[in-house]
Design a protein around this motif. Structure first.
Motif, mmCIF file in Angstrom:
data_model
loop_
_atom_site.group_PDB
_atom_site.id
_atom_site.type_symbol
_atom_site.label_atom_id
_atom_site.label_comp_id
_atom_site.label_asym_id
_atom_site.label_seq_id
_atom_site.Cartn_x
_atom_site.Cartn_y
_atom_site.Cartn_z
ATOM 1 N N ALA A 1 0.836 -1.204 0.000
ATOM 2 C CA ALA A 1 0.000 0.000 0.000
ATOM 3 C C ALA A 1 0.872 1.255 0.000
ATOM 4 O O ALA A 1 0.570 2.229 -0.694
ATOM 5 N N GLY A 2 1.955 1.234 0.754
ATOM 6 C CA GLY A 2 2.866 2.379 0.774
ATOM 7 C C GLY A 2 3.504 2.623 -0.581
ATOM 8 O O GLY A 2 3.586 3.766 -1.044
ATOM 9 N N ASN A 3 3.949 1.556 -1.224
ATOM 10 C CA ASN A 3 4.510 1.674 -2.576
ATOM 11 C C ASN A 3 3.469 2.246 -3.535
ATOM 12 O O ASN A 3 3.769 3.130 -4.343
ATOM 13 N N ALA A 4 2.261 1.722 -3.435
ATOM 14 C CA ALA A 4 1.187 2.146 -4.334
ATOM 15 C C ALA A 4 0.851 3.616 -4.149
ATOM 16 O O ALA A 4 0.655 4.350 -5.128
ATOM 17 N N LYS A 5 0.803 4.071 -2.908
ATOM 18 C CA LYS A 5 0.476 5.474 -2.660
ATOM 19 C C LYS A 5 1.587 6.382 -3.199
ATOM 20 O O LYS A 5 1.311 7.423 -3.795
ATOM 21 N N GLY A 6 2.827 5.969 -3.020
ATOM 22 C CA GLY A 6 3.942 6.742 -3.561
ATOM 23 C C GLY A 6 3.875 6.854 -5.067
ATOM 24 O O GLY A 6 4.130 7.926 -5.638
ATOM 25 N N MET A 7 3.528 5.768 -5.739
ATOM 26 C CA MET A 7 3.408 5.785 -7.198
ATOM 27 C C MET A 7 2.259 6.685 -7.641
ATOM 28 O O MET A 7 2.374 7.408 -8.635
ATOM 29 N N ALA A 8 1.146 6.638 -6.908
ATOM 30 C CA ALA A 8 0.004 7.493 -7.243
ATOM 31 C C ALA A 8 0.371 8.964 -7.070
ATOM 32 O O ALA A 8 0.002 9.810 -7.894
ATOM 33 N N PHE A 9 1.113 9.266 -6.011
ATOM 34 C CA PHE A 9 1.558 10.642 -5.779
ATOM 35 C C PHE A 9 2.463 11.098 -6.918
ATOM 36 O O PHE A 9 2.330 12.218 -7.437
ATOM 37 N N GLU A 10 3.377 10.229 -7.327
ATOM 38 C CA GLU A 10 4.280 10.548 -8.436
ATOM 39 C C GLU A 10 3.502 10.719 -9.745
ATOM 40 O O GLU A 10 3.834 11.578 -10.572
ATOM 41 N N ALA A 11 2.450 9.927 -9.916
ATOM 42 C CA ALA A 11 1.622 10.030 -11.118
ATOM 43 C C ALA A 11 0.979 11.407 -11.213
ATOM 44 O O ALA A 11 0.928 12.006 -12.300
ATOM 45 N N ILE A 12 0.518 11.938 -10.095
ATOM 46 C CA ILE A 12 -0.069 13.279 -10.088
ATOM 47 C C ILE A 12 0.988 14.307 -10.492
ATOM 48 O O ILE A 12 0.712 15.212 -11.292
ATOM 49 N N SER A 13 2.189 14.157 -9.981
ATOM 50 C CA SER A 13 3.272 15.079 -10.339
ATOM 51 C C SER A 13 3.575 15.033 -11.828
ATOM 52 O O SER A 13 3.801 16.067 -12.465
ATOM 53 N N LYS A 14 3.583 13.827 -12.387
ATOM 54 C CA LYS A 14 3.833 13.676 -13.830
ATOM 55 C C LYS A 14 2.730 14.363 -14.631
ATOM 56 O O LYS A 14 2.996 15.046 -15.623
ATOM 57 N N ALA A 15 1.488 14.180 -14.199
ATOM 58 C CA ALA A 15 0.365 14.797 -14.902
ATOM 59 C C ALA A 15 0.450 16.312 -14.828
ATOM 60 O O ALA A 15 0.206 17.007 -15.818
ATOM 61 N N LYS A 16 0.807 16.815 -13.674
ATOM 62 C CA LYS A 16 0.938 18.261 -13.483
ATOM 63 C C LYS A 16 1.988 18.830 -14.437
ATOM 64 O O LYS A 16 1.844 19.944 -14.941
ATOM 65 N N ALA A 17 3.024 18.056 -14.704
ATOM 66 C CA ALA A 17 4.087 18.482 -15.621
ATOM 67 C C ALA A 17 3.720 18.249 -17.087
ATOM 68 O O ALA A 17 4.506 18.565 -17.983
ATOM 69 N N GLY A 18 2.527 17.693 -17.328
ATOM 70 C CA GLY A 18 2.077 17.462 -18.699
ATOM 71 C C GLY A 18 2.391 16.098 -19.259
ATOM 72 O O GLY A 18 2.105 15.806 -20.415
ATOM 73 N N ASN A 19 2.970 15.223 -18.453
ATOM 74 C CA ASN A 19 3.325 13.866 -18.902
ATOM 75 C C ASN A 19 2.184 12.900 -18.572
ATOM 76 O O ASN A 19 2.304 12.048 -17.695
ATOM 77 N N ILE A 20 1.100 13.039 -19.305
ATOM 78 C CA ILE A 20 -0.127 12.294 -18.996
ATOM 79 C C ILE A 20 0.061 10.793 -19.186
ATOM 80 O O ILE A 20 -0.390 10.003 -18.354
ATOM 81 N N ASP A 21 0.719 10.388 -20.262
ATOM 82 C CA ASP A 21 0.915 8.953 -20.500
ATOM 83 C C ASP A 21 1.745 8.319 -19.383
ATOM 84 O O ASP A 21 1.434 7.219 -18.916
ATOM 85 N N GLU A 22 2.799 9.022 -18.962
ATOM 86 C CA GLU A 22 3.617 8.525 -17.849
ATOM 87 C C GLU A 22 2.789 8.454 -16.567
ATOM 88 O O GLU A 22 2.921 7.504 -15.786
ATOM 89 N N ALA A 23 1.949 9.452 -16.362
ATOM 90 C CA ALA A 23 1.104 9.477 -15.171
ATOM 91 C C ALA A 23 0.168 8.277 -15.149
ATOM 92 O O ALA A 23 0.028 7.612 -14.124
ATOM 93 N N ARG A 24 -0.453 8.003 -16.281
ATOM 94 C CA ARG A 24 -1.386 6.865 -16.343
ATOM 95 C C ARG A 24 -0.645 5.536 -16.148
ATOM 96 O O ARG A 24 -1.157 4.625 -15.504
ATOM 97 N N ALA A 25 0.557 5.436 -16.687
ATOM 98 C CA ALA A 25 1.355 4.215 -16.519
ATOM 99 C C ALA A 25 1.718 4.018 -15.048
ATOM 100 O O ALA A 25 1.625 2.898 -14.518
ATOM 101 N N LEU A 26 2.094 5.097 -14.373
ATOM 102 C CA LEU A 26 2.423 5.012 -12.945
ATOM 103 C C LEU A 26 1.198 4.642 -12.115
ATOM 104 O O LEU A 26 1.291 3.852 -11.173
ATOM 105 N N LEU A 27 0.060 5.204 -12.463
ATOM 106 C CA LEU A 27 -1.153 4.875 -11.722
ATOM 107 C C LEU A 27 -1.528 3.408 -11.929
ATOM 108 O O LEU A 27 -1.992 2.751 -11.000
ATOM 109 N N LYS A 28 -1.276 2.883 -13.129
ATOM 110 C CA LYS A 28 -1.534 1.452 -13.361
ATOM 111 C C LYS A 28 -0.607 0.604 -12.488
ATOM 112 O O LYS A 28 -1.040 -0.371 -11.883
#
Length: 108
Positions: free
Chosen positions: A16-43
């Motif tokens: 769960a901790g790993n997953a939450k960290g990845m989700a947090f990073e996914a939001i950061s990627k999306a904020k930077a405009g890297n939507i595909d990377e964000a979706r991959a991280l969320l997966k």
């Protein structure tokens, strides 16, 4: 506390901790405009939660088989981590969608 319950509880916390960290990073990627990377991280994040669910399922099956599970602070903590991560993932999914829309509007 049964050693197996203790072990599974810490596995849930770890996944769960790993997953939450990845989700947090996914939001950061999306904020930077890297939507595909964000979706991959969320997966990947959701895949980690699935591992935690497998541990949780073992505990549920054990109890359903008649082996009472001793509830401990560690097990409660594990469940709390898992539920919070799942909620965070749902919000991350929505936030990524919002950032995607914003980036599309900004780049028109």
């Amino acid at each position: 506390m049964d050693e197996k319950i203790f072990e599974l509880s810490f596995e849930i916390i770890g996944y769960a901790g790993n997953a939450k960290g990845m989700a947090f990073e996914a939001i950061s990627k999306a904020k930077a405009g890297n939507i595909d990377e964000a979706r991959a991280l969320l997966k990947e994040s959701k895949d980690e939660v699935n591992k935690a669910h497998k541990c949780q399922t073992q505990l549920i099956q054990q109890e359903a088989s008649g082996n009472k599970t001793d509830v401990s602070v560690v097990l409660i903590h594990a469940q709390d981590h898992l539920m919070n991560t799942m909620n965070y993932q749902m919000l991350a999914d929505e936030i990524i969608d919002i950032h995607e829309r914003l980036h599309k509007l900004e780049n028109k």
